[in-house]
Design a protein around this motif. Structure first.
Motif, short mmCIF file in Angstrom:
data_model
loop_
_atom_site.label_atom_id
_atom_site.label_comp_id
_atom_site.label_asym_id
_atom_site.label_seq_id
_atom_site.Cartn_x
_atom_site.Cartn_y
_atom_site.Cartn_z
N LYS A 216 0.23 -1.32 -0.14
CA LYS A 216 -0.05 0.00 0.31
C LYS A 216 0.68 1.67 0.26
O LYS A 216 1.75 1.95 0.83
CB LYS A 216 -0.93 0.61 1.29
CG LYS A 216 -1.39 1.22 1.01
CD LYS A 216 -3.03 1.43 2.29
CE LYS A 216 -3.71 2.68 1.95
NZ LYS A 216 -4.66 2.29 3.92
N GLY A 217 1.18 2.12 -1.45
CA GLY A 217 1.69 3.68 -1.31
C GLY A 217 3.30 3.38 -1.36
O GLY A 217 3.75 4.52 -1.71
N GLU A 218 3.99 1.89 -1.58
CA GLU A 218 5.22 1.59 -1.91
C GLU A 218 5.35 0.43 -2.36
O GLU A 218 4.61 -0.35 -2.01
CB GLU A 218 6.09 2.78 -0.34
CG GLU A 218 6.14 1.08 0.39
CD GLU A 218 6.78 1.76 1.36
OE1 GLU A 218 7.49 3.75 1.61
OE2 GLU A 218 6.97 1.79 2.63
N SER A 219 6.67 0.27 -3.06
CA SER A 219 6.81 -0.81 -3.67
C SER A 219 8.94 -0.61 -2.83
O SER A 219 9.26 0.13 -2.95
CB SER A 219 6.77 -0.78 -5.04
OG SER A 219 5.85 -1.08 -5.42
N LYS B 287 4.64 10.75 -8.37
CA LYS B 287 5.49 10.22 -9.11
C LYS B 287 6.40 10.90 -9.01
O LYS B 287 7.76 10.78 -9.95
CB LYS B 287 4.75 12.50 -9.95
CG LYS B 287 5.33 12.58 -10.84
CD LYS B 287 4.45 13.72 -11.81
CE LYS B 287 5.22 13.97 -13.51
NZ LYS B 287 6.31 13.21 -13.44
N GLU B 288 6.98 11.91 -8.13
CA GLU B 288 8.84 12.01 -8.25
C GLU B 288 9.63 11.28 -7.71
O GLU B 288 10.76 11.01 -8.09
CB GLU B 288 8.41 13.27 -6.73
CG GLU B 288 10.42 13.52 -6.45
CD GLU B 288 10.50 14.69 -4.71
OE1 GLU B 288 10.65 14.68 -4.34
OE2 GLU B 288 9.23 15.47 -5.01
N GLU B 289 9.03 9.93 -6.77
CA GLU B 289 9.79 8.03 -6.97
C GLU B 289 9.66 7.43 -8.07
O GLU B 289 10.57 7.12 -8.14
CB GLU B 289 9.53 8.16 -5.50
CG GLU B 289 9.55 9.14 -4.42
CD GLU B 289 10.01 8.85 -3.24
OE1 GLU B 289 9.57 7.27 -2.51
OE2 GLU B 289 9.88 8.69 -1.67
N LEU B 290 8.10 7.75 -8.39
CA LEU B 290 8.52 7.50 -10.45
C LEU B 290 9.31 7.35 -10.98
O LEU B 290 9.76 6.63 -11.82
CB LEU B 290 7.26 7.15 -10.43
CG LEU B 290 6.44 6.43 -9.64
CD1 LEU B 290 4.61 6.51 -9.56
CD2 LEU B 290 6.46 4.82 -9.22
N TYR C 61 2.23 4.26 -14.74
CA TYR C 61 2.88 5.32 -14.87
C TYR C 61 4.21 4.16 -16.35
O TYR C 61 4.86 4.70 -16.42
CB TYR C 61 3.82 5.65 -13.90
CG TYR C 61 5.18 6.24 -13.41
CD1 TYR C 61 5.05 7.74 -13.86
CD2 TYR C 61 6.41 5.89 -13.87
CE1 TYR C 61 6.04 8.05 -13.92
CE2 TYR C 61 7.52 6.16 -13.88
CZ TYR C 61 7.29 8.30 -14.25
OH TYR C 61 8.24 8.31 -13.79
N LEU C 62 4.26 3.32 -15.47
CA LEU C 62 5.16 2.18 -16.52
C LEU C 62 4.48 2.50 -18.03
O LEU C 62 5.00 2.47 -19.32
CB LEU C 62 4.95 0.63 -15.77
CG LEU C 62 5.66 0.76 -15.16
CD1 LEU C 62 6.15 -1.28 -14.33
CD2 LEU C 62 7.44 1.15 -15.02
N GLU C 63 2.98 1.91 -18.10
CA GLU C 63 2.60 2.24 -19.47
C GLU C 63 2.56 3.40 -19.96
O GLU C 63 2.78 4.34 -21.28
CB GLU C 63 1.20 1.52 -18.90
CG GLU C 63 0.27 0.43 -18.56
CD GLU C 63 -0.77 0.27 -18.50
OE1 GLU C 63 -1.78 0.86 -19.12
OE2 GLU C 63 -0.99 -1.11 -18.62
#
Length: 99
Positions: free
Chosen positions: A11-14, A36-39, A74-76
């Motif tokens: 939830k919220g992070e990986s 967005k910043e961390e992605l 985001y990846l897409e």
């Protein structure tokens, strides 16, 4: 080389770990929030691996209800290849190959 980046989505992070090839970890694992910043930082990390190996790594993550949705979106948007695994399939595969 067959670079891959595994994500353990919560939830919220990986939690992130990259491999340049089978059994060859790249750097240390790290945590990434689904903002967005961390992605964007994650995308730069993927590009770094691409520079080292000559190919964009495949991102592999488990389907986690809706927790994985911001990452997939985001990846897409960025055109990054990924594989979304179903937990039941992983468990079935593990048990079928354990005996």
């Amino acid at each position: 080389m067959n670079p891959v980046v595994g994500l353990d989505v919560a939830k919220g992070e990986s939690q992130v770990q990259a491999f340049l090839d089978q059994s060859k970890p790249y750097g240390n694992s790290f945590s990434m929030k689904h903002i967005k910043e961390e992605l964007d930082h994650f995308l730069e990390f993927l590009k770094e691996i691409e520079e080292v190996t000559g190919q964009m790594p495949m991102v592999i993550l488990e389907s986690t209800g809706h927790y994985h949705s911001p990452v997939i979106q985001y990846l897409e948007e960025q055109g990054i290849p990924y594989i979304l695994l179903n937990a039941e399939s992983i468990i079935f595969f593990a048990f079928s190959h354990a005996h």
